[in-house]
Scaffold this active site. Structure first.
Site, PDB file in Angstrom:
ATOM      1  N   TRP A 187      -2.162   0.332  -2.594  1.00  0.00           N
ATOM      2  CA  TRP A 187      -2.561   0.986  -3.849  1.00  0.00           C
ATOM      3  C   TRP A 187      -3.660   2.032  -3.624  1.00  0.00           C
ATOM      4  O   TRP A 187      -4.723   2.008  -4.235  1.00  0.00           O
ATOM      5  CB  TRP A 187      -3.041  -0.059  -4.850  1.00  0.00           C
ATOM      6  N   ASP A 231       3.935  18.497  15.610  1.00  0.00           N
ATOM      7  CA  ASP A 231       5.112  17.866  15.019  1.00  0.00           C
ATOM      8  C   ASP A 231       5.314  16.515  15.694  1.00  0.00           C
ATOM      9  O   ASP A 231       5.845  16.436  16.801  1.00  0.00           O
ATOM     10  CB  ASP A 231       6.339  18.761  15.217  1.00  0.00           C
ATOM     11  N   LYS A 252       7.507   1.523   7.877  1.00  0.00           N
ATOM     12  CA  LYS A 252       6.104   1.280   8.240  1.00  0.00           C
ATOM     13  C   LYS A 252       5.987   0.031   9.110  1.00  0.00           C
ATOM     14  O   LYS A 252       5.163  -0.014  10.033  1.00  0.00           O
ATOM     15  CB  LYS A 252       5.235   1.147   6.985  1.00  0.00           C
ATOM     16  N   TYR A 257      10.696   2.450   2.696  1.00  0.00           N
ATOM     17  CA  TYR A 257       9.346   2.821   3.114  1.00  0.00           C
ATOM     18  C   TYR A 257       8.683   1.659   3.857  1.00  0.00           C
ATOM     19  O   TYR A 257       8.139   1.827   4.953  1.00  0.00           O
ATOM     20  CB  TYR A 257       8.517   3.229   1.898  1.00  0.00           C
TER      21      TYR A 257
END
Length: 281
Positions: free
Chosen positions: A151, A36, A130, A126
C-alpha cells in the site's frame, strides 16, 4: 561507497534520491533510458563498468490490473527478467542488491499476519512476477535484501492518497472497499529502511517494511479525507470488481524489522506528516 539506483524516476526511486541528496550521499541514478534492465548484456556491461557496491533496485512494473492482460509481457520482462539480470550482474561485481517486493506475493486468504518465512502463493500476475523476482535474487545474488512492502504512497507518483484527494475535489461522496486489510507504507519510511539495512549491515535476507498499525482501504480513505467535506462510504470487494485479485488480508509481520532497532512510525503518523509535507509545496 558507489551506489546505483534503478527506476530512479519512479515513486520510490525519486524518494530515495531525495533522501540521499539530503544526506550528501553521491549515487548514479538510472531509468529505462540510461539502463534497460530487460537487456541482460547491457546490464552486465553497465555494472562491470561502474562497479557499484550497492544496487537499489527500484525499477518495477506496477500496473496491477494491466499486468493481467495487455501488460502481461512487459510485467514479466521487467519484474522477472530484469531482476534476474541485475541479480547476476550484482553478484559478478560483488555488489549488495536491494530488491523491493510486495504483499501481493501472498494470497491474502488467511487472517493471520504474514511472516518473512511464510510460503508465498500469489493470485495475480503482478504478485507472481514479484515472487519470481524474489526467487531470482535468492538464486543468483550473493548479498541481498528482499524488502516486501504494501500500500505504498508518497510525494513522487500516482498512489491512493493522491487519488482520494483529487476525487474529493469533484465528488461529494466516494465509495471505498472495506474488506481488504493491510498496512500503508510511506515511501520515505521505505527509503529510510533501505539505506538503514545497508548502513547497519543487517543480516542478508527477507524483511517486511510498512508503517505500523493496520486498516482497510475505507479506513485509510476516511483518514485521508477527514478534513474535507467529502463523505466516504464503505462497499465490499464484490461491489467494486477489479481485473486483478486483491488480497483480502495482507498484513505483513514487522517484528523482524522492528528487532533491528529501526523506528517505524504508525501509518497515521506517516500520513499526517506526508499531508503536511505536500501542503507546503
Amino acid at each position: 561507497m558507489k551506489i546505483l539506483i534503478t527506476g530512479a524516476n519512479g515513486q520510490l526511486g525519486t524518494e530515495l534520491r531525495h533522501l540521499l541528496d539530503s544526506r550528501g550521499v553521491s549515487y548514479r541514478a538510472t531509468d529505462a533510458k540510461e539502463l534497460d534492465i530487460t537487456d541482460e548484456a547491457a546490464v552486465a556491461a553497465y555494472l562491470k563498468d561502474y562497479q557499484p557496491d550497492v544496487v537499489y533496485h527500484c525499477a518495477a512494473y506496477t500496473a496491477v490490473d494491466k499486468a493481467e492482460d495487455e501488460g502481461k509481457a512487459i510485467n514479466q520482462l521487467v519484474n522477472v527478467d530484469g531482476t534476474r539480470h541485475l541479480a547476476k550482474a550484482a553478484a559478478a561485481v560483488d555488489a549488495t542488491l536491494i530488491y523491493i517486493s510486495t504483499d501481493y506475493v501472498f494470497d491474502g486468504d488467511t487472517k493471520e499476519i504474514y511472516t518473512v518465512d511464510d510460503q508465498p502463493a500469489p493470485r495475480n500476475e503482478y504478485g507472481r512476477t514479484k515472487y519470481e523476482g524474489e526467487l531470482a535474487v535468492q538464486k543468483y545474488a550473493k548479498k541481498y535484501y528482499i524488502i516486501r512492502t504494501s500500500w505504498v504512497f508518497g510525494e513522487f507518483g500516482h498512489n491512493f492518497v493522491y487519488t482520494m484527494l483529487n476525487l474529493a475535489k469533484t465528488h461529494d461522496t466516494l465509495t471505498v472497499v472495506n474488506d481488504q486489510y493491510g498496512r500503508p507504507s510511506w515511501t520515505k519510511t521505505l527509503a529510510e529502511f533501505m539505506t538503514f539495512a545497508v548502513d547497519q549491515q543487517l543480516a542478508y535476507g527477507i524483511y517486511h517494511l510498512s508503517n505500523d498499525n493496520s486498516c482497510n482501504w475505507f479506513e485509510f480513505a476516511t483518514e485521508i479525507l477527514k478534513d474535507t467535506d467529502t463523505k466516504v462510504l464503505p462497499v465490499t470487494s464484490a461491489e467494486y470488481p477489479q481485473k486483478a485479485w486483491r488480497p483480502r488480508h495482507s498484513l505483513l509481520d514487522l517484528s523482524k524489522t522492528k528487532a533491528t532497532g529501526f523506528e517505524l512510525p504508525t501509518w497515521q503518523t506517516a500520513l499526517h506528516d506526508f499531508m503536511a509535507q505536500i501542503e507546503t509545496k
